[in-house]
Structure formats: C-alpha cells, structure tokens
Design a protein around this motif. Structure first.
Motif, PDB file in Angstrom:
ATOM      1  N   GLN A 104       0.850  -1.188   0.000  1.00 25.15           N
ATOM      2  CA  GLN A 104       0.000   0.000   0.000  1.00 25.15           C
ATOM      3  C   GLN A 104       0.889   1.242   0.000  1.00 25.15           C
ATOM      4  O   GLN A 104       2.042   1.185   0.400  1.00 25.15           O
ATOM      5  N   GLN A 105       0.320   2.354  -0.416  1.00 25.88           N
ATOM      6  CA  GLN A 105       1.088   3.601  -0.477  1.00 25.88           C
ATOM      7  C   GLN A 105       1.493   4.095   0.911  1.00 25.88           C
ATOM      8  O   GLN A 105       2.547   4.655   1.081  1.00 25.88           O
ATOM      9  N   ARG A 106       0.621   3.899   1.899  1.00 25.51           N
ATOM     10  CA  ARG A 106       0.909   4.368   3.252  1.00 25.51           C
ATOM     11  C   ARG A 106       1.332   3.196   4.123  1.00 25.51           C
ATOM     12  O   ARG A 106       0.806   2.104   4.001  1.00 25.51           O
ATOM     13  N   GLN A 107       2.254   3.470   5.048  1.00 23.64           N
ATOM     14  CA  GLN A 107       2.694   2.450   5.996  1.00 23.64           C
ATOM     15  C   GLN A 107       1.565   2.131   6.973  1.00 23.64           C
ATOM     16  O   GLN A 107       0.679   2.935   7.185  1.00 23.64           O
ATOM     17  N   GLY A 108       1.629   0.985   7.595  1.00 27.16           N
ATOM     18  CA  GLY A 108       0.674   0.636   8.629  1.00 27.16           C
ATOM     19  C   GLY A 108      -0.659   0.130   8.127  1.00 27.16           C
ATOM     20  O   GLY A 108      -1.630   0.111   8.866  1.00 27.16           O
ATOM     21  N   LEU A 109      -0.711  -0.262   6.881  1.00 26.15           N
ATOM     22  CA  LEU A 109      -1.971  -0.726   6.313  1.00 26.15           C
ATOM     23  C   LEU A 109      -1.939  -2.215   6.021  1.00 26.15           C
ATOM     24  O   LEU A 109      -2.507  -2.679   5.043  1.00 26.15           O
ATOM     25  N   ARG A 110      -1.288  -2.957   6.875  1.00 29.26           N
ATOM     26  CA  ARG A 110      -1.172  -4.392   6.647  1.00 29.26           C
ATOM     27  C   ARG A 110      -2.534  -5.062   6.536  1.00 29.26           C
ATOM     28  O   ARG A 110      -2.740  -5.943   5.722  1.00 29.26           O
ATOM     29  N   ALA A 111      -3.472  -4.643   7.370  1.00 28.46           N
ATOM     30  CA  ALA A 111      -4.821  -5.217   7.316  1.00 28.46           C
ATOM     31  C   ALA A 111      -5.436  -4.990   5.938  1.00 28.46           C
ATOM     32  O   ALA A 111      -6.041  -5.901   5.368  1.00 28.46           O
ATOM     33  N   ALA A 112      -5.263  -3.806   5.387  1.00 31.65           N
ATOM     34  CA  ALA A 112      -5.793  -3.507   4.052  1.00 31.65           C
ATOM     35  C   ALA A 112      -5.055  -4.308   2.983  1.00 31.65           C
ATOM     36  O   ALA A 112      -5.668  -4.764   2.005  1.00 31.65           O
ATOM     37  N   GLU A 113      -3.751  -4.504   3.159  1.00 39.89           N
ATOM     38  CA  GLU A 113      -2.985  -5.296   2.195  1.00 39.89           C
ATOM     39  C   GLU A 113      -3.475  -6.739   2.167  1.00 39.89           C
ATOM     40  O   GLU A 113      -3.602  -7.336   1.091  1.00 39.89           O
ATOM     41  N   ILE A 114      -3.759  -7.289   3.334  1.00 45.40           N
ATOM     42  CA  ILE A 114      -4.253  -8.666   3.402  1.00 45.40           C
ATOM     43  C   ILE A 114      -5.633  -8.766   2.771  1.00 45.40           C
ATOM     44  O   ILE A 114      -5.905  -9.685   1.987  1.00 45.40           O
ATOM     45  N   LYS A 115      -6.498  -7.811   3.070  1.00 51.50           N
ATOM     46  CA  LYS A 115      -7.837  -7.810   2.460  1.00 51.50           C
ATOM     47  C   LYS A 115      -7.734  -7.682   0.937  1.00 51.50           C
ATOM     48  O   LYS A 115      -8.494  -8.320   0.204  1.00 51.50           O
ATOM     49  N   SER A 116      -6.799  -6.877   0.452  1.00 52.39           N
ATOM     50  CA  SER A 116      -6.606  -6.737  -1.000  1.00 52.39           C
ATOM     51  C   SER A 116      -6.163  -8.057  -1.623  1.00 52.39           C
ATOM     52  O   SER A 116      -6.642  -8.442  -2.685  1.00 52.39           O
ATOM     53  N   TRP A 117      -5.229  -8.745  -0.954  1.00 52.55           N
ATOM     54  CA  TRP A 117      -4.763 -10.035  -1.468  1.00 52.55           C
ATOM     55  C   TRP A 117      -5.916 -11.032  -1.495  1.00 52.55           C
ATOM     56  O   TRP A 117      -6.106 -11.747  -2.481  1.00 52.55           O
ATOM     57  N   LEU A 118      -6.698 -11.077  -0.436  1.00 56.82           N
ATOM     58  CA  LEU A 118      -7.831 -12.005  -0.377  1.00 56.82           C
ATOM     59  C   LEU A 118      -8.881 -11.682  -1.445  1.00 56.82           C
ATOM     60  O   LEU A 118      -9.492 -12.590  -2.008  1.00 56.82           O
ATOM     61  N   ALA A 119      -9.073 -10.404  -1.741  1.00 57.83           N
ATOM     62  CA  ALA A 119     -10.022 -10.018  -2.790  1.00 57.83           C
ATOM     63  C   ALA A 119      -9.569 -10.544  -4.155  1.00 57.83           C
ATOM     64  O   ALA A 119     -10.404 -10.897  -5.000  1.00 57.83           O
ATOM     65  N   LEU A 120      -8.258 -10.617  -4.353  1.00 56.47           N
ATOM     66  CA  LEU A 120      -7.715 -11.152  -5.611  1.00 56.47           C
ATOM     67  C   LEU A 120      -7.730 -12.675  -5.644  1.00 56.47           C
ATOM     68  O   LEU A 120      -7.559 -13.276  -6.708  1.00 56.47           O
ATOM     69  N   HIS A 121      -7.914 -13.304  -4.491  1.00 58.27           N
ATOM     70  CA  HIS A 121      -7.874 -14.764  -4.371  1.00 58.27           C
ATOM     71  C   HIS A 121      -9.074 -15.264  -3.561  1.00 58.27           C
ATOM     72  O   HIS A 121      -8.907 -15.790  -2.448  1.00 58.27           O
ATOM     73  N   PRO A 122     -10.264 -15.132  -4.113  1.00 63.89           N
ATOM     74  CA  PRO A 122     -11.468 -15.524  -3.359  1.00 63.89           C
ATOM     75  C   PRO A 122     -11.515 -17.011  -3.011  1.00 63.89           C
ATOM     76  O   PRO A 122     -12.257 -17.410  -2.115  1.00 63.89           O
ATOM     77  N   GLU A 123     -10.698 -17.830  -3.659  1.00 65.89           N
ATOM     78  CA  GLU A 123     -10.665 -19.256  -3.330  1.00 65.89           C
ATOM     79  C   GLU A 123     -10.181 -19.504  -1.897  1.00 65.89           C
ATOM     80  O   GLU A 123     -10.388 -20.579  -1.346  1.00 65.89           O
ATOM     81  N   PHE A 124      -9.564 -18.493  -1.285  1.00 66.11           N
ATOM     82  CA  PHE A 124      -9.100 -18.616   0.097  1.00 66.11           C
ATOM     83  C   PHE A 124     -10.005 -17.877   1.084  1.00 66.11           C
ATOM     84  O   PHE A 124      -9.666 -17.760   2.258  1.00 66.11           O
ATOM     85  N   SER A 125     -11.141 -17.395   0.642  1.00 66.21           N
ATOM     86  CA  SER A 125     -11.986 -16.555   1.491  1.00 66.21           C
ATOM     87  C   SER A 125     -12.450 -17.256   2.765  1.00 66.21           C
ATOM     88  O   SER A 125     -12.735 -16.599   3.758  1.00 66.21           O
ATOM     89  N   ASP A 126     -12.498 -18.575   2.749  1.00 64.30           N
ATOM     90  CA  ASP A 126     -12.922 -19.288   3.952  1.00 64.30           C
ATOM     91  C   ASP A 126     -11.799 -20.134   4.550  1.00 64.30           C
ATOM     92  O   ASP A 126     -12.060 -21.001   5.377  1.00 64.30           O
ATOM     93  N   GLY A 127     -10.571 -19.857   4.167  1.00 65.18           N
ATOM     94  CA  GLY A 127      -9.446 -20.635   4.670  1.00 65.18           C
ATOM     95  C   GLY A 127      -8.171 -19.820   4.761  1.00 65.18           C
ATOM     96  O   GLY A 127      -7.264 -19.997   3.955  1.00 65.18           O
ATOM     97  N   TRP A 128      -8.119 -18.913   5.742  1.00 71.53           N
ATOM     98  CA  TRP A 128      -6.927 -18.084   5.897  1.00 71.53           C
ATOM     99  C   TRP A 128      -6.734 -17.716   7.371  1.00 71.53           C
ATOM    100  O   TRP A 128      -7.672 -17.734   8.156  1.00 71.53           O
ATOM    101  N   VAL A 129      -5.480 -17.406   7.715  1.00 65.96           N
ATOM    102  CA  VAL A 129      -5.121 -16.906   9.038  1.00 65.96           C
ATOM    103  C   VAL A 129      -4.002 -15.880   8.884  1.00 65.96           C
ATOM    104  O   VAL A 129      -3.275 -15.888   7.885  1.00 65.96           O
ATOM    105  N   VAL A 130      -3.884 -15.032   9.874  1.00 66.61           N
ATOM    106  CA  VAL A 130      -2.836 -14.013   9.916  1.00 66.61           C
ATOM    107  C   VAL A 130      -2.012 -14.249  11.175  1.00 66.61           C
ATOM    108  O   VAL A 130      -2.566 -14.357  12.268  1.00 66.61           O
ATOM    109  N   LEU A 131      -0.694 -14.334  11.007  1.00 66.29           N
ATOM    110  CA  LEU A 131       0.234 -14.421  12.134  1.00 66.29           C
ATOM    111  C   LEU A 131       1.085 -13.156  12.104  1.00 66.29           C
ATOM    112  O   LEU A 131       1.918 -12.983  11.208  1.00 66.29           O
TER     113      LEU A 131
END
Length: 172
Positions: A104-131
């Motif tokens: 992302q353009q701004r720092q501290g947006l890891r949550a948004a980066e993960i949501k963006s990745w998941l939006a590009l990969h809906p096959e993982f929408s019900d099978g993901w975790v964040v560590l």
C-alpha cells in the motif's frame, strides 16, 4: 481438504530483532557475508518460534503469503535464500505464486494489504489466518469480529510462543 493460506509477518513473530533483525540480514546480504555467517543464520529467527511454525506446517500444510515489511527490503529470491538458510525451507516450498501482499502507499496498512490479497484470491476466502505482532497488527482493530477470529497477534519482543500456537491451531 483445501490448504489454508497463512499470512506471515517476521518482526516480533519469528524475528525478535535481538541480536539481529531484517536490516542486519540486508547488510550481510549486500556484503555477500550472509551465506558464510552461521551465527546470523542461527540467530536471525528465534528457534522456539521456528519450532512452533514447523509444527503448524506439519499439521496444516498451509500456503504462505508474506505480509512482512521485509518484502520492502528484499527481493523474493533473497527472502527465499534467507528462509532456507535459517531453517524454514517449508515456508519457501509452499509460497503462493503471488507470494506477498500488495504494498500500500501508506505504511501501517497491513490489514488492508491482506484484504486486497484475499479479494484477488477468493478461493481462500474461507481458509486463511494471519500471524502478526501487536504493533504491526493495530490496523486489524477495524476488522469485523468474524475476521478477527482468523488473526493471531504475538507480543512484541517475545514472538510466536505456545499461547499463539494454540490460537493459530484453533483459527486453522
């Protein structure tokens, strides 16, 4: 059963920055000393955190996506080399082809980066975790309670320990 995706941070999760952190690894790689520095290999990633991550890998065989800021310091090939040298080859073997979250353009947006990745990969929408860690993970407060159930945050300077291991197993 489809394998889940695990979004993996490094700092304060597997790398406690004591005595080494990402910048030390970057300097060593830039000086071509990384390959010959066994001390750096042994101490870059916390041994207990590596053990817990290996146990998660053995049980769940997740697909890995790197959400760490280290992806801003290193090329993918360098990160693969670091992970392999430091005893985490199972992570590199199961990296998703889109191996990192979008920057992302701004720092501290890891949550948004993960949501963006998941939006590009809906096959993982019900099978993901964040560590992640509590400092980097402060942006996750905005997530709904259901999404936060897929989130495991490690204590700063402590890293991935037994309590987080149990939480991650439950989330998976």
């Amino acid at each position: 059963m489809k394998r889940p995706v695990l979004f993996l941070d490094f700092d304060d999760v597997i790398c406690l920055n004591a005595p080494y952190g990402g910048y030390h690894a970057k300097l060593a790689l830039d000086e071509e000393t990384f390959r010959s520095s066994q001390e750096l290999h042994d101490k870059l990633f916390d041994s207990e955190a590596k053990r817990f991550l290996a146990a998660i890998d053995d049980e769940f065989r997740p697909v890995y996506v790197l959400s760490t800021n280290w992806r801003l310091l290193f090329q993918q090939s360098e990160l693969v080399e670091i992970l392999n040298y430091c005893g985490l080859p199972f992570v590199t073997q199961r990296l998703h082809p889109e191996w990192s979250t979008p920057v992302q353009q701004r720092q501290g947006l890891r949550a948004a980066e993960i949501k963006s990745w998941l939006a590009l990969h809906p096959e993982f929408s019900d099978g993901w975790v964040v560590l992640d860690d509590k400092l980097s993970g402060n942006g996750f407060k905005m997530w709904n309670p259901q999404d936060r159930s897929f989130l495991v945050l490690c204590q700063e300077y402590v890293g991935f320990r037994e309590a987080e291991y149990s939480q991650l197993r439950d989330a998976l």
